[in-house]
Design a protein around this motif. Structure first.
Motif, mmCIF file in Angstrom:
data_model
loop_
_atom_site.group_PDB
_atom_site.id
_atom_site.type_symbol
_atom_site.label_atom_id
_atom_site.label_comp_id
_atom_site.label_asym_id
_atom_site.label_seq_id
_atom_site.Cartn_x
_atom_site.Cartn_y
_atom_site.Cartn_z
ATOM 1 N N TYR A 93 2.685 1.770 -3.441
ATOM 2 C CA TYR A 93 1.849 2.307 -4.518
ATOM 3 C C TYR A 93 1.500 3.779 -4.283
ATOM 4 O O TYR A 93 1.482 4.566 -5.227
ATOM 5 C CB TYR A 93 0.594 1.461 -4.709
ATOM 6 C CG TYR A 93 0.933 0.090 -5.266
ATOM 7 C CD1 TYR A 93 1.563 -0.034 -6.502
ATOM 8 C CD2 TYR A 93 0.649 -1.066 -4.554
ATOM 9 C CE1 TYR A 93 1.901 -1.279 -7.012
ATOM 10 C CE2 TYR A 93 0.973 -2.315 -5.067
ATOM 11 C CZ TYR A 93 1.598 -2.418 -6.291
ATOM 12 O OH TYR A 93 1.930 -3.638 -6.806
ATOM 13 N N ARG A 94 1.237 4.138 -3.051
ATOM 14 C CA ARG A 94 0.959 5.560 -2.766
ATOM 15 C C ARG A 94 2.170 6.422 -3.143
ATOM 16 O O ARG A 94 2.032 7.463 -3.774
ATOM 17 C CB ARG A 94 0.605 5.749 -1.296
ATOM 18 C CG ARG A 94 -0.765 5.234 -0.923
ATOM 19 C CD ARG A 94 -1.120 5.585 0.521
ATOM 20 N NE ARG A 94 -2.287 4.880 0.970
ATOM 21 C CZ ARG A 94 -3.547 5.193 0.640
ATOM 22 N NH1 ARG A 94 -3.785 6.218 -0.146
ATOM 23 N NH2 ARG A 94 -4.559 4.481 1.103
ATOM 24 N N LYS A 95 3.344 5.979 -2.735
ATOM 25 C CA LYS A 95 4.570 6.732 -3.028
ATOM 26 C C LYS A 95 4.834 6.813 -4.531
ATOM 27 O O LYS A 95 5.378 7.797 -5.019
ATOM 28 C CB LYS A 95 5.760 6.067 -2.323
ATOM 29 C CG LYS A 95 7.055 6.827 -2.457
ATOM 30 C CD LYS A 95 8.167 6.169 -1.667
ATOM 31 C CE LYS A 95 9.462 6.937 -1.824
ATOM 32 N NZ LYS A 95 10.583 6.270 -1.171
ATOM 33 N N TRP A 139 0.058 6.256 -7.262
ATOM 34 C CA TRP A 139 -1.263 5.657 -7.424
ATOM 35 C C TRP A 139 -2.253 6.380 -6.518
ATOM 36 O O TRP A 139 -1.904 6.782 -5.412
ATOM 37 C CB TRP A 139 -1.225 4.177 -7.071
ATOM 38 C CG TRP A 139 -0.456 3.349 -8.061
ATOM 39 C CD1 TRP A 139 0.897 3.248 -8.158
ATOM 40 C CD2 TRP A 139 -1.004 2.525 -9.082
ATOM 41 N NE1 TRP A 139 1.223 2.398 -9.187
ATOM 42 C CE2 TRP A 139 0.074 1.937 -9.767
ATOM 43 C CE3 TRP A 139 -2.301 2.216 -9.478
ATOM 44 C CZ2 TRP A 139 -0.105 1.064 -10.833
ATOM 45 C CZ3 TRP A 139 -2.488 1.331 -10.533
ATOM 46 C CH2 TRP A 139 -1.387 0.776 -11.205
ATOM 47 N N LYS A 140 -3.494 6.508 -6.997
ATOM 48 C CA LYS A 140 -4.544 7.192 -6.234
ATOM 49 C C LYS A 140 -5.589 6.183 -5.768
ATOM 50 O O LYS A 140 -6.086 5.376 -6.561
ATOM 51 C CB LYS A 140 -5.236 8.262 -7.090
ATOM 52 C CG LYS A 140 -4.288 9.312 -7.652
ATOM 53 C CD LYS A 140 -3.584 10.088 -6.570
ATOM 54 C CE LYS A 140 -2.641 11.121 -7.160
ATOM 55 N NZ LYS A 140 -1.580 11.500 -6.285
ATOM 56 N N GLU A 141 -5.921 6.257 -4.488
ATOM 57 C CA GLU A 141 -6.956 5.380 -3.936
ATOM 58 C C GLU A 141 -8.314 5.804 -4.489
ATOM 59 O O GLU A 141 -8.669 6.986 -4.454
ATOM 60 C CB GLU A 141 -6.955 5.479 -2.409
ATOM 61 C CG GLU A 141 -7.948 4.564 -1.755
ATOM 62 C CD GLU A 141 -7.879 4.583 -0.233
ATOM 63 O OE1 GLU A 141 -8.852 4.128 0.386
ATOM 64 O OE2 GLU A 141 -6.867 5.061 0.335
ATOM 65 N N ILE A 186 -7.743 -2.294 -0.850
ATOM 66 C CA ILE A 186 -7.814 -0.923 -1.346
ATOM 67 C C ILE A 186 -7.658 -0.982 -2.860
ATOM 68 O O ILE A 186 -6.782 -1.681 -3.379
ATOM 69 C CB ILE A 186 -6.691 -0.055 -0.748
ATOM 70 C CG1 ILE A 186 -6.829 0.026 0.766
ATOM 71 C CG2 ILE A 186 -6.703 1.346 -1.379
ATOM 72 C CD1 ILE A 186 -5.638 0.662 1.446
ATOM 73 N N GLU A 245 0.839 -1.204 0.000
ATOM 74 C CA GLU A 245 0.000 0.000 0.000
ATOM 75 C C GLU A 245 0.874 1.254 0.000
ATOM 76 O O GLU A 245 0.671 2.178 -0.794
ATOM 77 C CB GLU A 245 -0.932 0.027 1.201
ATOM 78 C CG GLU A 245 -1.742 1.305 1.273
ATOM 79 C CD GLU A 245 -2.463 1.513 2.596
ATOM 80 O OE1 GLU A 245 -3.057 2.602 2.751
ATOM 81 O OE2 GLU A 245 -2.434 0.635 3.477
ATOM 82 N N ALA A 246 1.868 1.281 0.873
ATOM 83 C CA ALA A 246 2.769 2.441 0.956
ATOM 84 C C ALA A 246 3.558 2.617 -0.349
ATOM 85 O O ALA A 246 3.747 3.740 -0.823
ATOM 86 C CB ALA A 246 3.712 2.283 2.141
ATOM 87 N N PHE A 271 -6.609 0.972 -6.140
ATOM 88 C CA PHE A 271 -5.826 2.109 -6.600
ATOM 89 C C PHE A 271 -5.949 2.242 -8.114
ATOM 90 O O PHE A 271 -6.184 1.258 -8.817
ATOM 91 C CB PHE A 271 -4.339 1.916 -6.276
ATOM 92 C CG PHE A 271 -3.988 2.102 -4.840
ATOM 93 C CD1 PHE A 271 -3.821 3.371 -4.311
ATOM 94 C CD2 PHE A 271 -3.791 1.014 -4.008
ATOM 95 C CE1 PHE A 271 -3.462 3.557 -2.986
ATOM 96 C CE2 PHE A 271 -3.441 1.185 -2.682
ATOM 97 C CZ PHE A 271 -3.280 2.452 -2.168
#
Length: 147
Positions: free
Chosen positions: A117-119, A122-124, A133, A114-115, A135
């Motif tokens: 992809y966020r970095k 990617w947008k939730e 979740i 999760e971390a 993305f």
């Protein structure tokens, strides 16, 4: 060996990596068959692997038909070496050179994935499956992240 396109002969080693992960582990390893891998890397999309000393230590597969990341896994013994980032980059570059359709993936909340992809930009956009979740990466988001 390092980074290269995955082929049908690599499927047994891809299975080993997939079944070795600690996060996002399959509840039943038999749920994803060799035929599934074959279809995703030869008919639906494309896959890449990262090898060290003729051993596959990570791989990624993108589904051009379903517009999603089907797999991105690194063997736990090879975490935190930039292997996942390289696999992610080559996969997204290939995908967005084929289409501008948004790409999606699902991953368990509270994980390193999760971390990651966020970095990576990617947008939730909601939830998917059994509490994962969902993305999304747009073409425009990919262009920005690639800068």
């Amino acid at each position: 060996m390092n980074l290269r396109e995955a082929g049908v002969d690599d499927i047994p080693q891809l299975q080993v990596v997939r079944n070795a992960v600690k996060e996002n582990a399959l509840s039943n390893p038999d749920l994803i068959t060799d035929i599934d891998y074959h279809d995703f890397i030869t008919k639906r999309g494309k896959g890449w692997l990262y090898g060290i000393d003729n051993k596959v230590v990570g791989f990624s597969i993108v589904d051009l038909v379903g517009h999603n990341i089907w797999a991105l896994f690194v063997h736990p013994e090879y975490d935190k070496r930039g292997i996942g980032r390289q696999l992610h980059t080559i996969m997204l570059d290939w995908y967005f050179n084929q289409t501008q359709q948004p790409l999606w993936l699902g991953t368990a909340p509270g994980t390193r994935a999760e971390a990651f992809y966020r970095k990576a930009g990617w947008k939730e956009i909601g939830m998917h499956g059994k509490g994962e979740i969902k993305f999304e990466m747009t073409f425009e988001g990919w262009e920005i992240a690639a800068l």
